[in-house]
Scaffold this active site. Structure first.
Site, PDB file in Angstrom:
ATOM      1  N   LYS A 152       0.852  -1.188   0.000  1.00 20.47           N
ATOM      2  CA  LYS A 152       0.000   0.000   0.000  1.00 20.47           C
ATOM      3  C   LYS A 152       0.882   1.231   0.000  1.00 20.47           C
ATOM      4  O   LYS A 152       1.983   1.237   0.568  1.00 20.47           O
ATOM      5  CB  LYS A 152      -0.905   0.021   1.237  1.00 20.47           C
ATOM      6  N   GLY A 206     -22.272   5.242   1.530  1.00  9.90           N
ATOM      7  CA  GLY A 206     -21.136   5.794   0.797  1.00  9.90           C
ATOM      8  C   GLY A 206     -21.372   5.709  -0.692  1.00  9.90           C
ATOM      9  O   GLY A 206     -21.407   4.609  -1.260  1.00  9.90           O
ATOM     10  N   GLY A 263     -19.529   7.088  -3.241  1.00 11.46           N
ATOM     11  CA  GLY A 263     -18.360   7.566  -3.965  1.00 11.46           C
ATOM     12  C   GLY A 263     -18.182   6.828  -5.277  1.00 11.46           C
ATOM     13  O   GLY A 263     -19.135   6.333  -5.882  1.00 11.46           O
ATOM     14  N   HIS A 264     -16.921   6.729  -5.702  1.00 11.72           N
ATOM     15  CA  HIS A 264     -16.602   6.146  -7.000  1.00 11.72           C
ATOM     16  C   HIS A 264     -17.140   4.731  -7.130  1.00 11.72           C
ATOM     17  O   HIS A 264     -17.691   4.353  -8.173  1.00 11.72           O
ATOM     18  CB  HIS A 264     -15.084   6.160  -7.167  1.00 11.72           C
ATOM     19  N   VAL A 265     -16.983   3.928  -6.085  1.00  8.51           N
ATOM     20  CA  VAL A 265     -17.449   2.542  -6.120  1.00  8.51           C
ATOM     21  C   VAL A 265     -18.884   2.436  -5.622  1.00  8.51           C
ATOM     22  O   VAL A 265     -19.731   1.778  -6.240  1.00  8.51           O
ATOM     23  CB  VAL A 265     -16.528   1.630  -5.280  1.00  8.51           C
TER      24      VAL A 265
END
Length: 333
Positions: free
Chosen positions: A64, A168, A170-172
């Site tokens: 990471k 959530g 967001g993008h996903v």
């Protein structure tokens, strides 16, 4: 960990394992409160990536990266580019032991900048021969995981009229919500960004505040924001039967898996459910084929079924069963 010579920002890479192959994990650009929080984040996430790759049977290890942005500071385009180049230098210094990709706060365009300093980059734009944005594949994997979990919990993998709360957008998360909506689910959605209410209206979803979403009375809770939602305080108040989502590190600690099992809540281990993006990116390393990537993401259902079967047979939590599967594959490498 280095302080970038161009940007002055701290950049970090954690390599947890290279036993099955080079470590791969996204680069976060995030405003951490201090360096200890950043170090803790990359260490935890790199470990999760090792198990994610092993459970998915990929020839990769876990790593990471992170770029620390000062809190309250919005980088100019020039500062952002400098930080990405600095991170590229750090990646290149590891001689291929770590391969980076996009994550929270970065994009495939950013990967193109990092690629100016190192060849150890995946998730490049399709125009540059990469696989592009991995989020559609992550969302596909989450949908597959929700279906597999529903089949185990309700003996029916169909999502029609199934109540699902997506926390959530967001993008996903937005893609997960859209996929569930197309499948006929009744949606409750939440996000800290109230502009996402537009998407909620488009999907015919019920909007709730994020602090109420996790306790919504639904069949499935799909956490798709940042991790740490499930802890000793929130678990007793959950009113769902299944938890399957895209967020990393959903459990505050591993004992929470036992609390969920005691409550009769089926939890799809996050590093299994959200592996679609990693599976897609891994295809780049041997010559990218989107159709092959989709088929391999679909195999997450079989992996979860194997984990749930082992959990039922041994009395282990799904987390313990998933970690055992990953450990066996690591030992065999």
């Amino acid at each position: 960990m280095r302080r970038g010579r161009r940007s002055g920002l701290y950049t970090l890479v954690a390599v947890h394992s290279t036993r099955r192959g080079p470590s791969l994990g996204g680069c976060r650009m995030w405003a951490y409160g201090d360096t200890r929080l950043a170090v803790r984040d990359v260490l935890r996430l790199s470990r999760a990536m090792t198990f994610k790759a092993a459970v998915a049977d990929l020839p990769l290890g876990g790593g990471k990266g992170a770029i620390m942005v000062p809190q309250g500071v919005r980088l100019t385009p020039g500062q952002r580019r400098s930080a990405l180049l600095d991170f590229g230098d750090l990646v290149d210094s590891l001689d291929g032991r770590y391969v980076t990709a996009e994550d929270v706060g970065t994009s495939s365009r950013d990967m193109g900048v990092i690629a100016e300093r190192t060849a150890h980059v995946a998730g490049l734009a399709r125009s540059r021969g990469g696989s592009g944005d991995p989020s559609p594949f992550t969302a596909l994997g989450v949908e597959v995981s929700i279906r597999a979990s529903c089949e185990r919990a309700f003996s029916d993998r169909s999502l029609r009229n199934r109540s699902i709360c997506v926390l959530g957008l967001g993008h996903v998360g937005s893609r997960v919500a859209k996929r569930c909506s197309r499948a006929g689910a009744r949606l409750i959605v939440a996000d800290v960004d109230e502009s996402r209410k537009v998407l909620a209206r488009q999907l015919g979803a019920t909007w709730v505040a994020p602090d109420r979403a996790w306790s919504a009375k639904v069949d499935v809770l799909a956490p798709c924001a940042l991790g740490g939602l499930l802890d000793d305080d929130t678990v007793p108040r959950l009113r769902c039967r299944v938890i399957a989502g895209a967020a990393n590190n959903q459990l505050a600690d591993e004992t929470i898996a036992e609390r969920l099992q005691e409550r009769g809540i089926l939890w799809a281990p996050d590093f299994v459910a959200n592996a679609g993006g990693l599976i897609n990116i891994s295809e780049e390393l041997g010559g990218y084929d989107a159709a092959v990537a989709r088929r391999r993401v679909g195999a997450i259902a079989a992996t979860l079924t194997e984990i749930f079967d082992r959990s039922d047979t041994t009395g282990q939590t799904p987390l313990a069963a998933a970690l055992d599967l990953a450990s066996r594959r690591l030992a065999d490498a």
